[in-house]
Scaffold this active site. Sequence first.
Site, PDB file in Angstrom:
ATOM      1  N   CYS A  71      87.280   9.858  55.030  1.00 29.86           N
ATOM      2  CA  CYS A  71      88.546  10.153  54.355  1.00 29.86           C
ATOM      3  C   CYS A  71      89.739   9.731  55.224  1.00 29.86           C
ATOM      4  O   CYS A  71      89.766   9.985  56.425  1.00 29.86           O
ATOM      5  CB  CYS A  71      88.622  11.649  54.040  1.00 29.86           C
ATOM      6  N   CYS A  75      93.703  16.074  57.819  1.00 35.83           N
ATOM      7  CA  CYS A  75      93.549  17.537  57.782  1.00 35.83           C
ATOM      8  C   CYS A  75      92.806  17.996  59.051  1.00 35.83           C
ATOM      9  O   CYS A  75      91.645  17.605  59.266  1.00 35.83           O
ATOM     10  CB  CYS A  75      92.787  17.955  56.528  1.00 35.83           C
ATOM     11  N   CYS A  78      89.136  19.280  59.115  1.00 28.44           N
ATOM     12  CA  CYS A  78      88.107  18.679  58.263  1.00 28.44           C
ATOM     13  C   CYS A  78      87.173  17.694  58.962  1.00 28.44           C
ATOM     14  O   CYS A  78      87.618  16.692  59.531  1.00 28.44           O
ATOM     15  CB  CYS A  78      88.768  17.991  57.068  1.00 28.44           C
ATOM     16  N   CYS A 115      80.247  22.877  41.644  1.00 27.33           N
ATOM     17  CA  CYS A 115      81.496  22.258  42.116  1.00 27.33           C
ATOM     18  C   CYS A 115      81.197  20.967  42.866  1.00 27.33           C
ATOM     19  O   CYS A 115      80.430  20.958  43.830  1.00 27.33           O
ATOM     20  CB  CYS A 115      82.218  23.253  43.017  1.00 27.33           C
ATOM     21  N   CYS A 146      83.322  22.294  38.102  1.00 24.63           N
ATOM     22  CA  CYS A 146      84.512  22.303  38.950  1.00 24.63           C
ATOM     23  C   CYS A 146      84.468  21.021  39.768  1.00 24.63           C
ATOM     24  O   CYS A 146      83.380  20.546  40.118  1.00 24.63           O
ATOM     25  CB  CYS A 146      84.474  23.526  39.868  1.00 24.63           C
ATOM     26  N   CYS A 206      91.693  26.305  40.451  1.00 22.71           N
ATOM     27  CA  CYS A 206      90.997  26.932  41.572  1.00 22.71           C
ATOM     28  C   CYS A 206      91.794  26.555  42.811  1.00 22.71           C
ATOM     29  O   CYS A 206      91.824  25.374  43.196  1.00 22.71           O
ATOM     30  CB  CYS A 206      89.559  26.407  41.657  1.00 22.71           C
ATOM     31  N   ARG A 278      87.059  34.145  45.822  1.00 21.28           N
ATOM     32  CA  ARG A 278      85.780  33.671  46.392  1.00 21.28           C
ATOM     33  C   ARG A 278      85.765  33.798  47.910  1.00 21.28           C
ATOM     34  O   ARG A 278      86.659  33.292  48.596  1.00 21.28           O
ATOM     35  CB  ARG A 278      85.518  32.213  45.986  1.00 21.28           C
TER      36      ARG A 278
HETATM   37  N1  SAM Z   1      89.378  15.781  49.664  1.00 24.14           N
HETATM   38  C1  SAM Z   1      89.723  16.755  48.732  1.00 24.14           C
HETATM   39  C2  SAM Z   1      90.905  17.603  49.147  1.00 24.14           C
HETATM   40  O1  SAM Z   1      91.185  17.696  50.327  1.00 24.14           O
HETATM   41  O2  SAM Z   1      91.542  18.175  48.270  1.00 24.14           O
HETATM   42  C3  SAM Z   1      88.585  17.678  48.337  1.00 24.14           C
HETATM   43  C4  SAM Z   1      87.611  18.163  49.379  1.00 24.14           C
HETATM   44  S1  SAM Z   1      88.267  19.191  50.651  1.00 24.14           S
HETATM   45  C5  SAM Z   1      86.921  19.202  51.793  1.00 24.14           C
HETATM   46  C6  SAM Z   1      88.347  20.775  49.906  1.00 24.14           C
HETATM   47  C7  SAM Z   1      88.789  21.936  50.745  1.00 24.14           C
HETATM   48  O3  SAM Z   1      87.772  22.320  51.660  1.00 24.14           O
HETATM   49  C8  SAM Z   1      90.001  21.767  51.645  1.00 24.14           C
HETATM   50  O4  SAM Z   1      91.212  21.841  50.963  1.00 24.14           O
HETATM   51  C9  SAM Z   1      89.841  22.941  52.590  1.00 24.14           C
HETATM   52  O5  SAM Z   1      90.514  24.067  52.086  1.00 24.14           O
HETATM   53  C10 SAM Z   1      88.328  23.179  52.617  1.00 24.14           C
HETATM   54  N2  SAM Z   1      87.770  22.858  53.949  1.00 24.14           N
HETATM   55  C11 SAM Z   1      87.552  21.626  54.457  1.00 24.14           C
HETATM   56  N3  SAM Z   1      87.064  21.706  55.705  1.00 24.14           N
HETATM   57  C12 SAM Z   1      86.973  23.031  56.018  1.00 24.14           C
HETATM   58  C13 SAM Z   1      86.561  23.750  57.169  1.00 24.14           C
HETATM   59  N4  SAM Z   1      86.167  23.126  58.275  1.00 24.14           N
HETATM   60  N5  SAM Z   1      86.598  25.093  57.123  1.00 24.14           N
HETATM   61  C14 SAM Z   1      87.009  25.739  56.003  1.00 24.14           C
HETATM   62  N6  SAM Z   1      87.420  25.104  54.890  1.00 24.14           N
HETATM   63  C15 SAM Z   1      87.417  23.767  54.887  1.00 24.14           C
HETATM   64  C1  DTB Z   2      86.954  25.336  49.031  1.00 25.11           C
HETATM   65  O1  DTB Z   2      88.001  26.032  48.986  1.00 25.11           O
HETATM   66  N1  DTB Z   2      86.041  25.397  49.984  1.00 25.11           N
HETATM   67  C2  DTB Z   2      84.977  24.439  49.756  1.00 25.11           C
HETATM   68  C3  DTB Z   2      85.368  23.868  48.358  1.00 25.11           C
HETATM   69  N2  DTB Z   2      86.634  24.455  48.104  1.00 25.11           N
HETATM   70  C4  DTB Z   2      85.331  22.440  48.137  1.00 25.11           C
HETATM   71  C5  DTB Z   2      84.788  23.477  50.841  1.00 25.11           C
HETATM   72  C6  DTB Z   2      84.438  24.096  52.174  1.00 25.11           C
HETATM   73  C7  DTB Z   2      84.148  23.015  53.144  1.00 25.11           C
HETATM   74  C8  DTB Z   2      83.700  23.519  54.478  1.00 25.11           C
HETATM   75  C9  DTB Z   2      83.456  22.416  55.433  1.00 25.11           C
HETATM   76  C10 DTB Z   2      82.362  21.467  55.052  1.00 25.11           C
HETATM   77  O2  DTB Z   2      81.244  21.897  54.695  1.00 25.11           O
HETATM   78  O3  DTB Z   2      82.562  20.250  55.174  1.00 25.11           O
HETATM   79 FE1  SF4 Z   3      90.047  14.306  53.292  1.00 27.66          FE
HETATM   80 FE2  SF4 Z   3      88.949  16.489  54.314  1.00 27.66          FE
HETATM   81 FE3  SF4 Z   3      91.583  16.387  53.959  1.00 27.66          FE
HETATM   82 FE4  SF4 Z   3      89.935  16.517  51.797  1.00 27.66          FE
HETATM   83  S1  SF4 Z   3      90.219  18.081  53.372  1.00 27.66           S
HETATM   84  S2  SF4 Z   3      91.705  15.177  52.087  1.00 27.66           S
HETATM   85  S3  SF4 Z   3      88.196  15.348  52.590  1.00 27.66           S
HETATM   86  S4  SF4 Z   3      90.389  15.094  55.353  1.00 27.66           S
END
Ligand code: SAM
Ligand code: DTB
Ligand code: SF4
Length: 361
Positions: A71, A75, A78, A115, A146, A206, A278
């Site tokens: 990506c 973030c 992430c 989801c 979702c 959501c 959740r």
């Molecule tokens: N790329 C899309 C976005 O950012 O909207 C969708 C996937 S993204 C992984 C969805 C959500 O996962 C993020 O907004 C964040 O709230 C959660 N998330 C990602 N990495 C995480 C982590 N290490 N711990 C907790 N939540 C995480």
């Molecule tokens: C949300 O709020 N939490 C989920 C889902 N929406 C997509 C994602 C959590 C991701 C945790 C880190 C990972 O497994 O990569």
């Molecule tokens: Fe990309 Fe992760 Fe940010 Fe979603 S949360 S936009 S997957 S870097």
Amino acid sequence: MSLQPVNFHPHPATSALVATTDDVWPVQEVLALFELPFNDLLYRAQQVHRTHFDATEVELATLLSIKTGGCPEDCAYCPQAARYDTGVTAQKILPLATVLEAARAAKAHGATRFCMGAAWREPKDRDLEHVEEMVREVKALGLETCATLGMLGEGQAEKLKDAGLDYYNHNLDTAPEFYSKIITTRDYQNRLDTLGRVRGAGIKVCCGGIVGMGESRLQRAGLIAQLANIDPYPESVPVNHLVQVEGTPLHGLEALDPFEFVRTIAVARITMPRARVRLSAGRRQMDDAVQALCFLAGANSIFYGDKLLTTGNPDVEADNVLMDKLGLHARAVQQGQNNAMVCEAATAMPAGEPAHAGPAA
Ligand code: SAM
Ligand code: DTB
Ligand code: SF4
């Protein structure tokens, strides 16, 4: 349909706008909830929870990463951001058959919501076509659908709605004041715009965030106030505990006090009484007692399945044992005519009732 602005009650700490209704949750009132004695806070959350839900029922939602890694966004939490060396390898979008196999397995284990997550900043139209097909087929299995695909552009939410998407997940992640410490490649307004497109297309929202990223309690209250002041507030609110992944900038942060996480759930429940709250990422790092407190605080949904997107989640057997021990049962699949899911929000948020409970007197 074009962009529909999210009706957003002003954030008193940051906005010069004038409040339009009495139902706004000022950040200071949300903070006051956080500062209640723990037992008083949980008692209030329980009262609210039991007014609107069966307190022994938990929704089971299964996640699948349909497009992992690579990506372009930054973030800081992430593992899927290409710029961090986390060991996650970028993959192409999964074939439909693989997604359906996972959805069938999720249903067989008792999940009612499926989801699909993609590591995109925003979906390209040709990618969206694949997702539409997935949504159509997953929905046909009798699961609620979702998707979380990043920012949506003009017309994309309508296409997802036409395919049968029930919920779109797009998190605010944190308070506006802390946001720029976590993400610089898109701003808060971009997120609100996507939420507006989702609502405009008639898809349920959501939307939640992450705690434990080094934010203050005031900033946690700021996040909850932002969510609760979306008008109407999200139907589904994922509260994630940061999963610290090696290679991400947030790895190595001091861990959040678990009671503070439980408090965040309780405050979400009180301020968004009819939302599905959740208990999301981070359960693998929590012991059973903390999870039990989260349910007591009003959480009534979990991610169910051995994996979140790239990180681990408690395995299904462990969750079944925990639910048994606590006397919790899974929300049953509710189906209406033509295999359509009965709209939970329609029962949770009856027409004519105000979406906001409003701050307590
Ligand atoms: N790329 C899309 C976005 O950012 O909207 C969708 C996937 S993204 C992984 C969805 C959500 O996962 C993020 O907004 C964040 O709230 C959660 N998330 C990602 N990495 C995480 C982590 N290490 N711990 C907790 N939540 C995480
Ligand atoms: C949300 O709020 N939490 C989920 C889902 N929406 C997509 C994602 C959590 C991701 C945790 C880190 C990972 O497994 O990569
Ligand atoms: Fe990309 Fe992760 Fe940010 Fe979603 S949360 S936009 S997957 S870097």
